[in-house]
Design a protein around this motif. Structure first.
Motif, short mmCIF file in Angstrom:
data_model
loop_
_atom_site.label_atom_id
_atom_site.label_comp_id
_atom_site.label_asym_id
_atom_site.label_seq_id
_atom_site.Cartn_x
_atom_site.Cartn_y
_atom_site.Cartn_z
N PRO A 1 5.65 -27.11 -38.92
CA PRO A 1 6.60 -26.34 -39.94
C PRO A 1 5.94 -25.80 -41.19
N PHE A 2 5.22 -26.64 -41.82
CA PHE A 2 4.63 -26.31 -43.29
C PHE A 2 3.49 -25.08 -43.11
N LEU A 3 2.90 -25.09 -42.02
CA LEU A 3 1.74 -24.17 -42.12
C LEU A 3 2.38 -22.68 -41.65
N THR A 4 3.68 -22.92 -40.72
CA THR A 4 4.24 -21.65 -40.15
C THR A 4 4.90 -21.24 -41.45
N ALA A 5 5.58 -21.97 -42.23
CA ALA A 5 6.36 -21.69 -43.37
C ALA A 5 5.52 -20.78 -44.40
N LEU A 6 4.45 -21.32 -44.54
CA LEU A 6 3.58 -20.96 -45.50
C LEU A 6 3.01 -19.40 -44.95
N ILE A 7 2.64 -19.41 -43.59
CA ILE A 7 2.27 -18.04 -43.14
C ILE A 7 3.29 -16.99 -43.05
N TYR A 8 4.46 -17.24 -42.81
CA TYR A 8 5.74 -16.52 -42.80
C TYR A 8 5.80 -16.04 -44.18
N LEU A 9 5.86 -16.73 -45.11
CA LEU A 9 5.95 -16.28 -46.54
C LEU A 9 4.99 -15.47 -47.17
N ILE A 10 3.71 -15.72 -46.75
CA ILE A 10 2.63 -14.73 -47.07
C ILE A 10 2.68 -13.24 -46.24
N LYS B 1 10.96 -13.62 -32.51
CA LYS B 1 11.67 -14.28 -33.24
C LYS B 1 11.74 -15.63 -32.67
N ALA B 2 11.71 -15.91 -31.35
CA ALA B 2 11.67 -17.16 -30.76
C ALA B 2 10.31 -17.74 -30.95
N VAL B 3 9.19 -17.09 -30.94
CA VAL B 3 7.97 -17.56 -31.36
C VAL B 3 7.82 -18.02 -32.85
N TRP B 4 8.29 -17.54 -33.79
CA TRP B 4 8.50 -17.96 -35.16
C TRP B 4 9.17 -19.36 -35.22
N ILE B 5 10.52 -19.18 -34.69
CA ILE B 5 11.14 -20.63 -34.43
C ILE B 5 10.44 -21.63 -33.85
N ILE B 6 9.79 -21.46 -32.75
CA ILE B 6 9.01 -22.47 -31.95
C ILE B 6 8.19 -22.89 -33.00
N PHE B 7 6.98 -22.11 -33.82
CA PHE B 7 6.23 -22.65 -34.64
C PHE B 7 6.83 -23.00 -35.71
N ILE C 1 14.54 -18.64 -41.48
CA ILE C 1 15.44 -18.42 -40.44
C ILE C 1 16.61 -17.52 -40.57
N GLY C 2 17.25 -17.49 -41.86
CA GLY C 2 18.19 -16.34 -42.00
C GLY C 2 17.37 -14.93 -42.13
#
Length: 133
Positions: free
Chosen positions: A56-65, A45-51, A31-32
């Motif tokens: 949560p877990f899948l989105t966080a993993l995809i974001y980090l990758i 940014k809104a799309v990422w926050i909604i996902f 988020i930061g």
């Protein structure tokens, strides 16, 4: 119930607590980073926050990758800016520390211009020389 069953329950509980806290750290870092990224527009940014809210877990993993390298670069850039600002603040606050010879030369110039007398010159000279000891 034996003590070992309670022990392994406790270990299992600590493992899940660690995983949850690690996830929270990753979530706050994501988020930061989203709000730190100047290139990403508000809709993305809104799309990422909604996902992040609904998956949560899948989105966080995809974001980090997908954005991990850029995340590190933005973090490093912010760290460099903060460090430069700190160093500039320290330089401004500390002022310039002149060498004793510079201070004596300034005092001599004041003496020659008549701004101070010989006794004040000697006091300034002694003070400048005391900083070296």
């Amino acid at each position: 119930m034996s003590i070992w069953e309670n022990f392994w329950d406790l270990i299992w509980w600590f493992l899940w607590a660690f995983a949850f806290i690690a996830y929270l750290f990753a979530l706050f870092a994501i988020i930061g980073d989203l709000f730190r990224d100047q290139k990403l527009n508000g809709w993305w940014k809104a799309v990422w926050i909604i996902f992040l809210i609904f998956v949560p877990f899948l989105t966080a993993l995809i974001y980090l990758i997908a954005r991990g390298k850029g995340m590190a670069e933005r973090s490093q850039k912010e760290y460099s800016q903060v460090r430069a600002a700190q160093e500039e603040y320290i330089r401004q606050t500390a002022g310039t520390s002149a060498s004793p010879s510079d201070e004596i030369a300034k005092a001599k110039a004041l003496l020659d211009s008549g701004s101070i007398n010989q006794q004040e010159y000697e006091a300034l000279k002694a003070k400048a020389l005391s900083h070296t000891a």
